[in-house]
Design a protein around this motif. Structure first.
Motif, PDB file in Angstrom:
ATOM      1  N   UNK A  30       0.872  -1.184   0.089  1.00 22.77           N
ATOM      2  CA  UNK A  30      -0.010  -0.006   0.026  1.00 22.77           C
ATOM      3  C   UNK A  30       0.970   1.328  -0.081  1.00 22.77           C
ATOM      4  N   UNK A  31       2.146   1.189   0.216  1.00 22.63           N
ATOM      5  CA  UNK A  31       3.005   2.223   0.360  1.00 22.63           C
ATOM      6  C   UNK A  31       4.106   2.244  -0.762  1.00 22.63           C
ATOM      7  N   UNK A  32       3.859   1.956  -1.903  1.00 23.98           N
ATOM      8  CA  UNK A  32       4.883   1.918  -2.970  1.00 23.98           C
ATOM      9  C   UNK A  32       5.438   2.994  -3.131  1.00 23.98           C
ATOM     10  N   UNK A  33       6.977   3.155  -3.270  1.00 21.83           N
ATOM     11  CA  UNK A  33       7.716   4.463  -3.495  1.00 21.83           C
ATOM     12  C   UNK A  33       8.203   4.321  -5.188  1.00 21.83           C
ATOM     13  N   UNK A  67       7.609  16.971 -19.966  1.00 24.97           N
ATOM     14  CA  UNK A  67       6.660  17.301 -18.615  1.00 24.97           C
ATOM     15  C   UNK A  67       5.343  16.742 -19.073  1.00 24.97           C
ATOM     16  N   UNK A  68       4.917  16.757 -20.296  1.00 21.70           N
ATOM     17  CA  UNK A  68       3.443  16.504 -20.524  1.00 21.70           C
ATOM     18  C   UNK A  68       3.297  15.051 -20.422  1.00 21.70           C
ATOM     19  N   UNK A  69       4.263  14.395 -20.715  1.00 24.10           N
ATOM     20  CA  UNK A  69       4.515  12.960 -20.653  1.00 24.10           C
ATOM     21  C   UNK A  69       4.226  12.542 -18.956  1.00 24.10           C
ATOM     22  N   UNK A  70       4.862  13.234 -18.306  1.00 23.50           N
ATOM     23  CA  UNK A  70       4.977  12.788 -16.724  1.00 23.50           C
ATOM     24  C   UNK A  70       3.602  13.504 -16.263  1.00 23.50           C
ATOM     25  N   UNK A  71       3.002  14.320 -16.549  1.00 23.13           N
ATOM     26  CA  UNK A  71       1.590  14.899 -16.009  1.00 23.13           C
ATOM     27  C   UNK A  71       0.664  13.747 -16.732  1.00 23.13           C
ATOM     28  N   UNK A  72       0.874  13.272 -17.678  1.00 24.46           N
ATOM     29  CA  UNK A  72      -0.108  12.055 -18.231  1.00 24.46           C
ATOM     30  C   UNK A  72      -0.064  10.967 -17.288  1.00 24.46           C
ATOM     31  N   UNK A  73       1.304  10.684 -17.079  1.00 25.98           N
ATOM     32  CA  UNK A  73       1.453   9.501 -16.135  1.00 25.98           C
ATOM     33  C   UNK A  73       0.980   9.493 -14.819  1.00 25.98           C
ATOM     34  N   UNK A  74       1.248  10.875 -14.175  1.00 33.02           N
ATOM     35  CA  UNK A  74       0.594  11.139 -12.984  1.00 33.02           C
ATOM     36  C   UNK A  74      -0.947  10.914 -12.852  1.00 33.02           C
ATOM     37  N   UNK A  75      -1.636  11.419 -13.942  1.00 34.86           N
ATOM     38  CA  UNK A  75      -3.106  11.126 -13.781  1.00 34.86           C
ATOM     39  C   UNK A  75      -3.475   9.776 -13.973  1.00 34.86           C
ATOM     40  N   UNK A  76      -2.707   8.975 -14.867  1.00 35.50           N
ATOM     41  CA  UNK A  76      -3.046   7.587 -14.985  1.00 35.50           C
ATOM     42  C   UNK A  76      -2.871   6.881 -13.928  1.00 35.50           C
ATOM     43  N   UNK A  77      -1.851   6.987 -13.025  1.00 40.91           N
ATOM     44  CA  UNK A  77      -1.569   6.416 -12.040  1.00 40.91           C
ATOM     45  C   UNK A  77      -2.548   6.875 -10.779  1.00 40.91           C
ATOM     46  N   UNK A 116      -5.723   7.653 -11.145  1.00 43.06           N
ATOM     47  CA  UNK A 116      -6.863   6.851 -11.460  1.00 43.06           C
ATOM     48  C   UNK A 116      -6.978   5.452 -10.618  1.00 43.06           C
ATOM     49  N   UNK A 117      -5.791   5.122 -10.498  1.00 37.78           N
ATOM     50  CA  UNK A 117      -5.637   3.600  -9.936  1.00 37.78           C
ATOM     51  C   UNK A 117      -5.267   3.800  -8.357  1.00 37.78           C
ATOM     52  N   UNK A 118      -4.922   5.002  -7.964  1.00 33.27           N
ATOM     53  CA  UNK A 118      -4.894   5.028  -6.695  1.00 33.27           C
ATOM     54  C   UNK A 118      -3.136   5.182  -6.362  1.00 33.27           C
ATOM     55  N   UNK A 119      -2.176   5.505  -7.269  1.00 35.00           N
ATOM     56  CA  UNK A 119      -1.065   5.424  -6.859  1.00 35.00           C
ATOM     57  C   UNK A 119      -0.494   6.760  -7.254  1.00 35.00           C
ATOM     58  N   UNK A 120       0.704   7.027  -6.541  1.00 34.63           N
ATOM     59  CA  UNK A 120       1.356   8.444  -6.373  1.00 34.63           C
ATOM     60  C   UNK A 120       2.643   8.350  -6.808  1.00 34.63           C
ATOM     61  N   UNK A 121       3.405   9.397  -7.575  1.00 40.72           N
ATOM     62  CA  UNK A 121       4.309   9.227  -7.962  1.00 40.72           C
ATOM     63  C   UNK A 121       5.029  10.282  -6.915  1.00 40.72           C
ATOM     64  N   UNK A 122       6.473   9.804  -6.511  1.00 38.07           N
ATOM     65  CA  UNK A 122       7.044  10.477  -5.273  1.00 38.07           C
ATOM     66  C   UNK A 122       8.341  11.312  -6.067  1.00 38.07           C
ATOM     67  N   UNK A 123       8.736  10.943  -7.269  1.00 31.89           N
ATOM     68  CA  UNK A 123      10.040  11.502  -7.872  1.00 31.89           C
ATOM     69  C   UNK A 123       9.995  11.434  -9.619  1.00 31.89           C
ATOM     70  N   UNK A 124      10.267  12.676  -9.963  1.00 32.02           N
ATOM     71  CA  UNK A 124      10.444  12.567 -11.451  1.00 32.02           C
ATOM     72  C   UNK A 124      11.684  12.508 -11.938  1.00 32.02           C
ATOM     73  N   UNK A 125      12.203  11.894 -12.906  1.00 34.66           N
ATOM     74  CA  UNK A 125      13.421  12.051 -13.485  1.00 34.66           C
ATOM     75  C   UNK A 125      13.390  11.662 -14.996  1.00 34.66           C
TER      76      UNK A 125
END
Length: 356
Positions: free
Chosen positions: A275-278, A286-296, A298-307
């Motif tokens: 329940x606590x994936x990092x 940046x737009x790809x990162x934003x799209x991935x943020x929204x896609x994740x 939707x399934x209850x996952x949160x990004x901690x760091x972008x590179x």
């Protein structure tokens, strides 16, 4: 059986998809249809150009015109490279197929990009290699056994990307180094989906991973095609095995992007176990990162760091952070970047990145 058999020299070249298959004193083959994961004999025609594949020891190996070599049938999908598939009835002896990836998977060529691919070449299928009992050898017979024991509750660090070649393995190695600097000395690395290769998992071992695995270790040459039957059970068993090993942390790298190929099944399996994936995301822009943020999300996952390339310059990094609201750090090009990990919450280590 289509009839026909033969013997081959014991020192035949073999591709890295067969790396778990032990040396064979005698190589006998039969002209049977070749199925996924079978140890099979192929011939590069004498009038063809040579091809370059990864050998079973991990070095790049030349297959010369006229060479007979060992590889395996399977599937491959890629947006940037070659796409190949195993025919429904398997490979037919005497027919020609294509080597579609560096580790030596062979199938029908469905599409390809214009990029140079040293491994891409047409080969003739000879037959399946037989074991001492006369049965076909398959890489499943040499996979790790069982689905593991009790989950040891090690924290899981997940590496995702918005596409291929955006720095997922680079990000994974940076996190591995940070964990080890903090004293997390036993880290298991798993390249869970996509096209395998010794070179990639060896990089994790080079930087201190206690053990590194990919799908070949669990008996399939690739995890393609998308939606293949039984993929959730396969990925679940793979994760259960790694999570049962004594470890301070488990690092999981997912091929491609979060919404295609087998990524959705992998994410579901991970979410069911932690329940606590990092999560670290390697993004091209940046737009790809934003799209991935929204896609994740939707399934209850949160990004901690972008590179990734979206952090290649200060302006790109700032734009990514502003657009996504997530810390962004270039883990490859910033020579002044230092890494340390700190303990937070329930004791699971989180990676904090600070400048020297």
């Amino acid at each position: 059986m289509n009839g026909g058999s033969g013997s081959l020299p014991a020192n035949l070249k073999r591709t890295s998809a067969l790396r778990r298959v032990p040396p064979l004193r005698k190589i006998r083959f039969a002209a049977n249809h070749g199925q996924e994961g079978d140890v099979c004999a192929f011939e590069l025609p004498g009038d063809a150009a040579s091809i370059t594949v990864e050998s079973s020891t991990g070095r790049m190996m030349e297959i010369a015109p006229g060479d007979t070599f060992l590889a395996t049938p399977g599937h491959r999908q890629s947006r940037r490279w070659a796409v190949g598939a195993l025919p429904q009835d398997g490979l037919v002896p005497g027919n020609e197929y294509w080597v579609v990836c560096e580790c030596g998977v062979v199938g029908e060529l469905l599409s390809r990009s214009d990029r140079k691919m040293g491994y891409l070449g047409r080969v003739r299928y000879l037959g399946t290699v037989r074991g001492s009992d006369g049965g076909a050898l398959n890489i499943r017979q040499f996979s790790v056994t069982g689905s593991g024991g009790t989950d040891r509750d090690a924290p899981v660090y997940l590496i995702l990307g918005t596409s291929t070649d955006v720095g997922k393995t680079t990000a994974g190695i940076a996190i591995l180094r940070a964990l080890r600097m903090k004293g997390q000395t036993t880290v298991i690395a798993l390249k869970a989906t996509g096209t395998p290769g010794i070179a990639e998992i060896a990089r994790y071992q080079d930087f201190g991973a206690a053990q590194a695995f990919d799908c070949i270790d669990f008996g399939v040459p690739t995890t393609y095609p998308p939606g293949r039957p039984g993929i959730s059970e396969f990925l679940g068993n793979m994760l259960d095995f790694c999570l049962s090993l004594p470890a301070d942390a488990v690092l999981v790298e997912c091929a491609g992007d979060p919404v295609s190929a087998n990524a959705p099944e992998l994410l579901a399996c991970l979410k069911a176990r932690r329940s606590d994936l990092k999560i670290t995301l390697a993004a091209a822009d940046a737009l790809g990162a934003l799209g991935a943020k929204h896609a994740l999300a939707e399934i209850g996952l949160t990004i901690n760091l972008i590179t990734g390339p979206c952090t290649d310059t200060p302006i790109l990094r700032q734009r990514t952070e502003a657009l996504c609201g997530i810390p962004a750090v270039n883990l490859l090009r910033d020579p002044h970047l230092g890494m340390q990990s700190v303990l937070v919450g329930s004791g699971a280590p989180t990676i904090t990145l600070t400048r020297d």
